[in-house]
Design an enzyme around this catalytic site. Structure first.
Site, PDB file in Angstrom:
ATOM      1  N   ASP A  32       1.043  -0.900  -0.400  1.00  0.00           N
ATOM      2  CA  ASP A  32       0.402  -0.508   0.276  1.00  0.00           C
ATOM      3  C   ASP A  32       0.716   0.992  -0.037  1.00  0.00           C
ATOM      4  O   ASP A  32       2.381   0.778   0.533  1.00  0.00           O
ATOM      5  CB  ASP A  32      -0.560  -0.310   1.391  1.00  0.00           C
ATOM      6  CG  ASP A  32      -1.671   1.379   1.632  1.00  0.00           C
ATOM      7  OD1 ASP A  32      -2.221   1.606   0.525  1.00  0.00           O
ATOM      8  OD2 ASP A  32      -2.174   1.523   2.577  1.00  0.00           O
ATOM      9  N   LYS A  33       0.068   1.897  -0.716  1.00  0.00           N
ATOM     10  CA  LYS A  33       1.228   3.096  -0.387  1.00  0.00           C
ATOM     11  C   LYS A  33       1.416   4.484   1.120  1.00  0.00           C
ATOM     12  O   LYS A  33       2.368   4.517   1.882  1.00  0.00           O
ATOM     13  CB  LYS A  33       0.889   4.349  -1.581  1.00  0.00           C
ATOM     14  CG  LYS A  33       2.326   5.812  -1.713  1.00  0.00           C
ATOM     15  CD  LYS A  33       1.962   6.267  -3.139  1.00  0.00           C
ATOM     16  CE  LYS A  33       1.838   7.648  -2.234  1.00  0.00           C
ATOM     17  NZ  LYS A  33       0.235   8.227  -2.234  1.00  0.00           N
ATOM     18  N   THR A  34       0.337   4.950   0.608  1.00  0.00           N
ATOM     19  CA  THR A  34      -0.121   5.495   2.058  1.00  0.00           C
ATOM     20  C   THR A  34      -0.041   5.108   3.314  1.00  0.00           C
ATOM     21  O   THR A  34      -0.706   4.399   3.532  1.00  0.00           O
ATOM     22  CB  THR A  34      -1.204   6.869   1.930  1.00  0.00           C
ATOM     23  OG1 THR A  34      -1.295   6.925   0.986  1.00  0.00           O
ATOM     24  CG2 THR A  34      -1.168   7.801   3.108  1.00  0.00           C
ATOM     25  N   PHE A  36     -18.020  10.714   0.867  1.00  0.00           N
ATOM     26  CA  PHE A  36     -16.645  10.697   0.173  1.00  0.00           C
ATOM     27  C   PHE A  36     -16.697   8.627   0.094  1.00  0.00           C
ATOM     28  O   PHE A  36     -16.583   8.472   0.617  1.00  0.00           O
ATOM     29  CB  PHE A  36     -14.972  11.005   0.938  1.00  0.00           C
ATOM     30  CG  PHE A  36     -14.471  10.283   0.291  1.00  0.00           C
ATOM     31  CD1 PHE A  36     -13.368  11.017  -1.067  1.00  0.00           C
ATOM     32  CD2 PHE A  36     -13.976   9.312   0.817  1.00  0.00           C
ATOM     33  CE1 PHE A  36     -12.689  10.184  -2.007  1.00  0.00           C
ATOM     34  CE2 PHE A  36     -12.545   8.451   0.159  1.00  0.00           C
ATOM     35  CZ  PHE A  36     -12.127   9.172  -1.224  1.00  0.00           C
ATOM     36  N   ARG A  59      -0.012  15.254  -2.795  1.00  0.00           N
ATOM     37  CA  ARG A  59      -1.099  15.078  -3.383  1.00  0.00           C
ATOM     38  C   ARG A  59      -2.632  16.174  -3.259  1.00  0.00           C
ATOM     39  O   ARG A  59      -2.029  17.199  -2.213  1.00  0.00           O
ATOM     40  CB  ARG A  59      -1.784  14.510  -1.758  1.00  0.00           C
ATOM     41  CG  ARG A  59      -0.842  13.077  -1.913  1.00  0.00           C
ATOM     42  CD  ARG A  59      -0.932  12.799  -0.150  1.00  0.00           C
ATOM     43  NE  ARG A  59      -2.705  12.131   0.427  1.00  0.00           N
ATOM     44  CZ  ARG A  59      -2.492  10.935   0.489  1.00  0.00           C
ATOM     45  NH1 ARG A  59      -1.893  10.068  -0.478  1.00  0.00           N
ATOM     46  NH2 ARG A  59      -4.347  10.560   0.455  1.00  0.00           N
ATOM     47  N   GLY A 112      -4.427   5.524  -4.452  1.00  0.00           N
ATOM     48  CA  GLY A 112      -5.551   6.169  -5.330  1.00  0.00           C
ATOM     49  C   GLY A 112      -5.253   7.908  -5.914  1.00  0.00           C
ATOM     50  O   GLY A 112      -5.761   8.726  -5.838  1.00  0.00           O
ATOM     51  N   ASP A 113      -3.711   8.331  -5.785  1.00  0.00           N
ATOM     52  CA  ASP A 113      -3.667   9.802  -6.308  1.00  0.00           C
ATOM     53  C   ASP A 113      -4.123   9.732  -7.482  1.00  0.00           C
ATOM     54  O   ASP A 113      -3.787   8.871  -8.516  1.00  0.00           O
ATOM     55  CB  ASP A 113      -2.454   9.397  -5.833  1.00  0.00           C
ATOM     56  CG  ASP A 113      -1.888   9.610  -3.845  1.00  0.00           C
ATOM     57  OD1 ASP A 113      -3.111  10.407  -3.307  1.00  0.00           O
ATOM     58  OD2 ASP A 113      -0.890  10.015  -3.653  1.00  0.00           O
TER      59      ASP A 113
HETATM   60  N1  LIG Z   1     -11.847  13.311   1.914  1.00  0.00           N
HETATM   61  C1  LIG Z   1     -11.881  13.295   0.515  1.00  0.00           C
HETATM   62  N2  LIG Z   1     -12.822  14.324   0.406  1.00  0.00           N
HETATM   63  C2  LIG Z   1     -12.539  14.112  -1.340  1.00  0.00           C
HETATM   64  N3  LIG Z   1     -11.711  13.780  -2.190  1.00  0.00           N
HETATM   65  C3  LIG Z   1     -11.295  12.929  -1.521  1.00  0.00           C
HETATM   66  C4  LIG Z   1     -10.763  12.838  -0.296  1.00  0.00           C
HETATM   67  N4  LIG Z   1      -9.719  12.079  -0.552  1.00  0.00           N
HETATM   68  C5  LIG Z   1      -9.459  11.080  -1.417  1.00  0.00           C
HETATM   69  N5  LIG Z   1      -9.841  11.628  -2.016  1.00  0.00           N
HETATM   70  C6  LIG Z   1      -9.870  11.588  -3.076  1.00  0.00           C
HETATM   71  O1  LIG Z   1     -10.285  10.789  -3.921  1.00  0.00           O
HETATM   72  C7  LIG Z   1      -9.305   9.787  -4.696  1.00  0.00           C
HETATM   73  C8  LIG Z   1      -8.822   8.751  -4.132  1.00  0.00           C
HETATM   74  O2  LIG Z   1      -8.570   8.489  -2.714  1.00  0.00           O
HETATM   75  P1  LIG Z   1      -8.451   7.442  -1.623  1.00  0.00           P
HETATM   76  O3  LIG Z   1      -8.393   7.159  -0.316  1.00  0.00           O
HETATM   77  O4  LIG Z   1      -9.861   5.734  -2.170  1.00  0.00           O
HETATM   78  O5  LIG Z   1      -7.388   6.427  -2.128  1.00  0.00           O
HETATM   79  P2  LIG Z   1      -6.133   5.742  -2.048  1.00  0.00           P
HETATM   80  O6  LIG Z   1      -6.315   4.110  -2.437  1.00  0.00           O
HETATM   81  O7  LIG Z   1      -6.512   5.709   0.142  1.00  0.00           O
HETATM   82  O8  LIG Z   1      -5.318   6.160  -1.943  1.00  0.00           O
HETATM   83  P3  LIG Z   1      -4.006   7.060  -1.368  1.00  0.00           P
HETATM   84  O9  LIG Z   1      -3.317   4.583  -0.257  1.00  0.00           O
HETATM   85  O10 LIG Z   1      -2.534   6.706  -1.962  1.00  0.00           O
HETATM   86  O11 LIG Z   1      -3.738   7.350  -0.408  1.00  0.00           O
HETATM   87  C9  LIG Z   1      -8.036  10.867  -4.405  1.00  0.00           C
HETATM   88  O12 LIG Z   1      -6.613  10.332  -4.782  1.00  0.00           O
HETATM   89  C10 LIG Z   1      -8.501  11.972  -4.026  1.00  0.00           C
HETATM   90  O13 LIG Z   1      -8.685  13.154  -5.268  1.00  0.00           O
HETATM   91 MG   LIG Z   2      -7.025   7.976   0.739  1.00  0.00          MG
END
Ligand SMILES: Nc1ncnc2c1ncn2[C@@H]1O[C@H](COP(=O)(O)OP(=O)(O)OP(=O)(O)O)[C@@H](O)[C@H]1O
Ligand SMILES: [Mg+2]
Length: 703
Positions: free
Chosen positions: A381-383, A526, A583, A664-665
């Site tokens: 996973d990244k984050t 979200f 991000r 998800g970035d």
């Molecule tokens: N709280 C939020 N409100 C609005 N948009 C969001 C929010 N969090 C994330 N996003 C947007 O949704 C996209 C997907 O987010 P998501 O959280 O699904 O990614 P992720 O899988 O958690 O990635 P990572 O592990 O890198 O954080 C992000 O790139 C961002 O643009």
């Molecule tokens: Mg996220």
């Protein structure tokens, strides 16, 4: 079990509060847990059956049987039975002790005390966990473990809020908020709870941790229930003195993670053994039919041995016995011992010891050790795994201007270091002292009352799911489920748009020292398909506004044509931010007119009480209103790499291990982080990108 069969056909669950007789009709699983496998009587047969499912044991059993047949036996049977019995006994003892410990821990869990409310007794009674049943109302105190999945009714905190930690379920350590329905959150005392007779209709048990759909029927009203109102088994209550919940699912329906014990004796060895046997048996047949038969005069064949072919058949089995040293039982035992020793070496490894947290590596199974050297792919996973998951507000773009960089007197960009002067936020008594920002022009714009800048920060202060706690006047603490949002709300706080308090119906800000309360009309939450979230609020002037933030790719498709020019400039800025590995999120707003909103809100209320297709219907309604928005700008947040990540990845690369990272970035951000952690290197000139939105598209591009 019978429960299981029943659950698999259960289409809808009905649970009535405080009505055991009613709920008993449905035969829901009770809360007794049983993870142990045997009892005194079943131990021997069940355990032996399991042990002989291992190829090696079964092989030695067959061998033993063969050796008991005098016609083919060439070795005495006890050379096999002694080691076999030894192996079986040792394994059985180990299984028995393991099972005993499981039984003990089951007992402990089943007998733990919980506080439940029983009709007719008018007080909270202590009951054992195993006696808790679906439909009971249970009280939970701070730091207690949630033993059954339940619907939150009310809590000690205002508005029926409570905080939970879900580390055991999803590994996330930040606190999550759950809130009760407004109607139930007012039932703070036992007498009201005792008379509560609401009925919950919801989906049958499943393994989705983040989804729940149900409705509460109570005094002729229908209320929607979602995951936000549920406390799942496995979480821990935090920062909340107590709460009451209605048990919806009980018992252990999770699958026990059992390490499948695989046969380690390779089939090739058996194939080799059989081959040898066959060749030798054929040889035997040929010799018997050409030469051997001539000796029958003084060495007659045994009575049962009627032909050369049958002699060959018997010879085959004899050879299987004679050649058993090809698969030596001692090897089997010694490999088992070696693996055990090896797992201790892993546990003792100094290089895998973390002094800060006092944790050493732990080998939980002995069956995988030798496969460690054959790892080809690492999925990560990244984050939070590659990066620290500590989000810092770095830059932003508002109405076509970027803020966040430092310039010297010759207009050249200078690097921000520890020594750079921070912006002074002392004008704002509510500011967070730990917040650092270096570009003074943003604060100037705020002070000059630039309308776009104000709207930008207002959005950041309104559009989120952060909770705030004010321990003493002016001492704000934010609880953010998403660290990104925490960083954004903190930035808005320092720039004079302080998020102070939230109720299910309102959000209170302190805008440049002035208290302003917004009525919260809807939160369009979200999720990772929507990649955006919105709030709809009514401001003190009475206007209805929608504020939305999310991934740029998604937001830019839903903009009003008037934002076109701004979109291009902002996109440039976004790519610049992403190129630095930040991000990004795009921010937009929209004015809603009263009539249109009323119609939409009615549809939303209806959709949110549906049980079937609720999510699809909601998504469609969200889509309908999140159109024609006006762009405000974008934010850029930094999440630093964890210590040692580039070095580790370089090492893995050397070992030719391929690494997959999930994120998800935005693509540019992800690529940039890939470079900074050594995943992608400059000499890889062919970084190719697969972009598809459906399974089929991706499959085609992968070809
Ligand atoms: N709280 C939020 N409100 C609005 N948009 C969001 C929010 N969090 C994330 N996003 C947007 O949704 C996209 C997907 O987010 P998501 O959280 O699904 O990614 P992720 O899988 O958690 O990635 P990572 O592990 O890198 O954080 C992000 O790139 C961002 O643009
Ligand atoms: Mg996220």
């Amino acid at each position: 079990s019978i429960d299981h069969v029943f659950l698999s056909v259960e289409k809808e669950r009905h649970v009535k509060a405080n009505a055991r007789d009613y709920n008993d009709k449905f035969h829901y699983a009770d809360n007794r847990i049983k993870t142990s496998k045997y009892n005194v009587f079943t131990f021997l047969p069940v355990n032996l059956f399991e042990q002989f499912q291992r190829v090696a044991n079964a092989y030695f059993l067959v061998l033993l049987i063969l050796q008991l047949i005098p016609e083919i036996s060439s070795l005495s049977w006890f050379t096999t039975i002694v080691p076999l019995v030894l192996v079986l006994v040792i394994t059985a003892v180990k299984d028995a002790t393991d099972d005993y410990f499981r039984y003990r821990s089951d007992q402990q869990v089943n007998n733990r005390q919980s506080q439940i409310l029983i009709k007719g007794r008018y007080c909270i009674t202590n009951e054992k966990w195993m006696n808790v049943r679906v439909g009971d109302i249970i009280k939970l105190s701070n730091n207690q473990f949630v033993a059954v999945s339940r619907h939150l009714l009310c809590s000690s905190e205002p508005y029926g809020l409570c905080y939970i930690e879900t580390a055991e379920l999803d590994g996330e350590t930040n606190l999550k908020v759950r809130h009760a329905l407004t109607v139930t959150s007012e039932m703070g005392d036992i007498s009201k709870l005792i008379d509560f007779d609401g009925e919950v209709i919801c989906e049958p048990p499943n393994n989705k941790l983040d989804k729940f759909t149900g409705t509460l029927l109570w005094s002729d009203n229908k209320y929607p229930l979602d995951n936000e109102k549920m406390l799942l088994r496995g979480c821990v209550l935090r920062n909340t003195e107590w709460c009451f919940g209605l048990v919806i699912f009980a018992g252990l329906q999770t699958k026990l993670m059992q390490n499948l014990e695989r046969p380690y004796l390779k089939e090739q060895i058996f194939a080799f053994l059989i081959c040898m046997g066959v060749i030798l048996a054929i040889g035997n047949t040929m010799w018997e039919s050409w030469i051997g038969r001539n000796f029958q005069v003084f060495l007659p064949w045994d009575e049962i041995q009627s032909s050369a072919v049958f002699s060959g058949f018997l010879a085959f089995w004899s050879y299987v016995i004679i050649l058993n040293t090809v698969v030596p039982i001692s090897l089997y035992v010694s490999v088992e011992v070696l693996r055990l020793g090896h797992s201790y070496f892993i546990n003792w490894d100094q290089k895998m010891y973390c002094a800060q947290t006092d944790t050493a590596a732990e080998a939980r199974t002995t069956t995988l050790n030798e496969e460690l050297g054959q790892v080809e792919f690492v999925f990560s996973d990244k984050t939070g795994t590659l990066t620290q998951n500590i989000m810092v507000f770095r830059k932003c773009s508002i109405n076509g201007h970027t803020y966040g960089d430092l310039y010297n007197e010759f207009d050249q960009k200078v690097e921000i270091t520890e020594k750079s002067a921070c912006v002074d936020f002392s004008f704002n008594p509510l500011s967070d002292r730990r917040f650092r920002f270096y570009d003074g022009s943003l604060l100037e714009a705020v002070k000059l009352e630039d309308a776009a800048v104000h709207e930008f920060f207002r959005l950041l202060a309104l559009c989120h799911t952060v909770m705030s706690e004010e321990k003493s006047e002016g001492d704000l603490v934010y609880q953010a489920q998403s660290p990104d949002e925490g960083a954004l709300v903190t930035a808005a706080r320092n720039f004079g748009f302080v998020f102070r308090a939230r109720t299910p119906e309102s959000i209170t800000l302190c805008e440049m020292g002035r208290a302003v309360t917004y009525r919260l009309l809807a939160i369009l939450d979200f999720n990772n398909v929507r990649k955006r979230m919105s709030v709809i609020v009514r401001n003190p002037e009475g206007q209805i506004k929608l504020y939305c933030k999310g991934a740029d790719s998604i937001i830019f498709e839903r903009l009003d044509p008037s934002s076109e020019d701004l979109m291009h400039t902002t996109l440039e800025h976004l790519n610049e931010f992403a190129g630095e590995g930040l991000r990004t999120l795009a921010l937009t707003y929209k004015d809603l007119d009263e009539d249109h909103f009323d119609v939409w809100m009615k549809k939303l209320l209806f959709a949110s009480t549906l049980i079937e297709n609720r999510d699809d219907q909601l998504a469609e309604l969200y889509e309908e209103i999140e159109q024609g928005m006006k762009l405000l700008g974008a934010t850029a947040i930094e999440d630093k790499l964890q210590e040692g990540v580039p070095e580790t990845i370089a090492c893995l690369n050397l070992a030719d291990i391929k690494i997959w990272v999930l994120t998800g970035d935005k693509l540019e951000t992800a690529v940039n982080i890939g470079y900074s952690c050594n995943m992608l290197r400059d000499d890889m000139n062919e970084v190719f990108i697969i972009s598809g939105n459906t399974l089929l598209e991706v499959q085609q591009q992968l070809r």
